[in-house]
Design a protein around this motif. Structure first.
Motif, PDB file in Angstrom:
ATOM      1  N   MET A 308      31.518   6.246   3.202  1.00 19.74           N
ATOM      2  CA  MET A 308      30.203   6.864   3.158  1.00 19.74           C
ATOM      3  C   MET A 308      29.463   6.425   1.900  1.00 19.74           C
ATOM      4  SD  MET A 308      31.244  10.662   4.441  1.00 19.74           S
ATOM      5  CE  MET A 308      32.740  10.607   3.477  1.00 19.74           C
ATOM      6  N   SER A 309      28.149   6.285   2.021  1.00 20.88           N
ATOM      7  CA  SER A 309      27.361   5.808   0.900  1.00 20.88           C
ATOM      8  C   SER A 309      25.955   6.378   0.975  1.00 20.88           C
ATOM      9  CB  SER A 309      27.294   4.271   0.901  1.00 20.88           C
ATOM     10  OG  SER A 309      26.531   3.818   2.005  1.00 20.88           O
ATOM     11  N   ILE A 310      25.196   6.181  -0.104  1.00 19.86           N
ATOM     12  CA  ILE A 310      23.798   6.600  -0.141  1.00 19.86           C
ATOM     13  C   ILE A 310      23.002   5.864   0.926  1.00 19.86           C
ATOM     14  CG2 ILE A 310      21.710   6.501  -1.562  1.00 19.86           C
ATOM     15  CD1 ILE A 310      23.464   6.991  -3.987  1.00 19.86           C
ATOM     16  N   LEU A 311      23.362   4.611   1.160  1.00 21.16           N
ATOM     17  CA  LEU A 311      22.658   3.827   2.172  1.00 21.16           C
ATOM     18  C   LEU A 311      22.812   4.451   3.561  1.00 21.16           C
ATOM     19  CD1 LEU A 311      23.557   0.200   1.002  1.00 21.16           C
ATOM     20  CD2 LEU A 311      21.521   1.551   0.496  1.00 21.16           C
ATOM     21  N   GLY A 312      23.905   5.154   3.790  1.00 23.72           N
ATOM     22  CA  GLY A 312      24.083   5.844   5.062  1.00 23.72           C
ATOM     23  C   GLY A 312      23.047   6.933   5.258  1.00 23.72           C
ATOM     24  N   ASP A 313      22.739   7.687   4.170  1.00 21.38           N
ATOM     25  CA  ASP A 313      21.691   8.707   4.248  1.00 21.38           C
ATOM     26  C   ASP A 313      20.325   8.071   4.467  1.00 21.38           C
ATOM     27  OD1 ASP A 313      23.457  10.756   3.968  1.00 21.38           O
ATOM     28  OD2 ASP A 313      22.889  11.312   1.929  1.00 21.38           O
ATOM     29  N   VAL A 314      20.110   6.904   3.863  1.00 21.64           N
ATOM     30  CA  VAL A 314      18.838   6.199   4.050  1.00 21.64           C
ATOM     31  C   VAL A 314      18.669   5.792   5.509  1.00 21.64           C
ATOM     32  CG1 VAL A 314      17.502   4.148   3.420  1.00 21.64           C
ATOM     33  CG2 VAL A 314      18.789   5.391   1.666  1.00 21.64           C
ATOM     34  N   TYR A 315      19.760   5.329   6.132  1.00 20.30           N
ATOM     35  CA  TYR A 315      19.713   4.959   7.553  1.00 20.30           C
ATOM     36  C   TYR A 315      19.378   6.189   8.408  1.00 20.30           C
ATOM     37  CZ  TYR A 315      21.264   3.381  12.158  1.00 20.30           C
ATOM     38  OH  TYR A 315      21.312   3.075  13.502  1.00 20.30           O
ATOM     39  N   SER A 316      20.057   7.302   8.140  1.00 20.07           N
ATOM     40  CA  SER A 316      19.808   8.525   8.907  1.00 20.07           C
ATOM     41  C   SER A 316      18.364   8.990   8.731  1.00 20.07           C
ATOM     42  CB  SER A 316      20.776   9.624   8.465  1.00 20.07           C
ATOM     43  OG  SER A 316      22.116   9.236   8.655  1.00 20.07           O
ATOM     44  N   TYR A 317      17.832   8.845   7.518  1.00 22.57           N
ATOM     45  CA  TYR A 317      16.445   9.222   7.274  1.00 22.57           C
ATOM     46  C   TYR A 317      15.496   8.351   8.095  1.00 22.57           C
ATOM     47  CZ  TYR A 317      12.008   9.872   4.842  1.00 22.57           C
ATOM     48  OH  TYR A 317      10.691  10.120   4.553  1.00 22.57           O
ATOM     49  N   GLY A 318      15.816   7.069   8.201  1.00 25.83           N
ATOM     50  CA  GLY A 318      14.985   6.177   8.999  1.00 25.83           C
ATOM     51  C   GLY A 318      14.966   6.575  10.463  1.00 25.83           C
ATOM     52  N   ILE A 319      16.129   6.949  11.010  1.00 25.87           N
ATOM     53  CA  ILE A 319      16.193   7.397  12.405  1.00 25.87           C
ATOM     54  C   ILE A 319      15.387   8.679  12.587  1.00 25.87           C
ATOM     55  CG2 ILE A 319      17.725   8.217  14.228  1.00 25.87           C
ATOM     56  CD1 ILE A 319      17.912   5.229  13.737  1.00 25.87           C
TER      57      ILE A 319
END
Length: 382
Positions: A308-319
């Motif tokens: 898990m990473s910060i980039l994962g939250d960024v992806y979820s935010y994009g969706i």
């Protein structure tokens, strides 16, 4: 180091200077006793402690037996040492100089015995009171638990009625209820979000609650403000917390709206701390075994066991961002055979932007265009 107005004692750290050969601390304002560790400086050839404020006994080892290499004058409170230093003798109060009579010894023994008995009794009383207080606390705690029984909760939530259902998460359901308590009690209290979750506003027809409600719809400005609220929350978690936090399950049902329609990121059941030594990734052995997050919102690499990473939250935010303005969930039936929400919007940007927007936004388009034309005409006339 002479003539530097040094004050205080010679630092204990000097003890590590075992190879010291020449030490001049004269004409300062140093105080305290002559350090004992100077006696073991086997290489010391010159020592000048004169004209300070040292006090107490002077050592008598070889370093302090050579008056041509050791200088102590000007320290009026020093005593002892070899006769060549011409220092006064030290006065000691030796214990054997006290001549206790039999009566005095008896009094001391009796007082010591009485004090010991009192001390033991005091300890017994304190232990007894502490035990009783603990038992009383446990007893009161047991009574408190009885007052908030299952029946009490059942009554407070009207039989866990769907009208009192606030939300459903991965760890259980949340209900709103009013407890009829006649005394104060401790409880974990969360701010009540009167407008529910963002998911209820984006997809009201998909709710499992069959209770009739006023139709919900978010206009363009409200959606934009909520998107900014969520972005600010993620920025805080990532850059302004003492230890950065990865949410790991960002989606509309985990964004709650208050009275003023301000978005609040909630449900930190899967959240993880991002410690310094992990940089941009959270190291977790179980991350390669258990999928964390929600299908459609979690990045594809989570499904492949990546950390898990910060980039994962960024992806979820994009969706979440795409869902808010298209009105389509990433798990809709239309997304199959390799098509997903991201690709759908990417293709629509070429020549079908209007077709990709949420129909609820399009219904308001005519009114908004009229409003904008009025603003434009007014500004033009001015």
């Amino acid at each position: 180091m002479g003539r530097n107005h040094f004050q205080g004692i010679i630092p204990p750290s000097f003890e590590s200077l075992r190879g010291l050969q020449y030490l001049d601390l004269s004409n300062n304002n140093l105080t305290g006793e002559v350090p004992k560790f100077l006696e073991v400086f086997v290489y010391l050839q010159f020592l000048n402690l004169s004209y300070n404020h040292f006090e107490g006994d002077v050592p008598t080892n070889k370093d302090f037996n050579n008056t041509s290499a050791t200088f102590l004058e000007g320290n009026v409170q020093l005593c002892g040492g070899i006769s060549e230093f011409q220092l006064p003798k030290c006065k000691y109060k030796k214990l054997n100089q006290w001549k206790l009579t039999f009566t005095l010894k008896l009094i001391v023994c009796i007082l010591s015995g009485v004090f010991g008995v009192i001390l033991m009794l005091s300890l017994l009383v304190i232990c007894s009171l502490s035990k009783k207080q603990k038992e009383s606390t446990l007893s009161n705690s047991g009574k408190f638990l009885l007052n908030v029984s299952y029946q009490t909760l059942l009554k407070a939530t009207d039989g866990f009625s769907s009208t009192n259902l606030i939300g459903v998460g991965g760890f259980g359901s949340m209900y709103r209820g009013i407890l009829d308590q006649g005394h104060e009690f401790k409880a974990l209290v969360y701010e009540f979000m009167s407008n529910g979750s963002l998911d209820e506003w984006l997809h009201p027809a998909t709710r499992t609650n069959n209770v009739p409600e006023k139709p919900k719809n978010l206009n363009l400005l409200q959606r934009l403000n909520i998107v900014i609220d969520v972005a600010n929350a993620l920025d805080y978690l990532c850059h302004h917390c003492h230890t950065p936090i990865i949410h790991c399950d960002l989606k509309p049902s985990n964004v709650l709206l208050d009275d003023e329609m301000i978005g609040h990121v909630s449900d930190f059941g899967l959240a993880r701390f991002l410690f310094e030594d992990t940089h941009d990734c959270f190291t977790n052995q179980s991350s390669s075994i258990v999928f964390r997050g929600t299908m459609g919102y979690a990045p594809p690499e989570y499904g492949m066991g990546n950390e898990m990473s910060i980039l994962g939250d960024v992806y979820s935010y994009g969706i979440l961002l795409l869902e808010m303005f298209t009105g389509k969930q990433p798990t809709d039936d239309m997304f199959k055979d390799g098509l997903n929400l991201h690709d759908f919007v990417k293709t629509a940007l070429l020549d079908q932007v209007i077709d990709s927007l949420d129909p609820n936004l399009l219904w308001e388009r005519e009114d908004e265009m009229t409003w904008m034309n009025d603003i434009f005409s007014q500004s033009k006339s001015n």
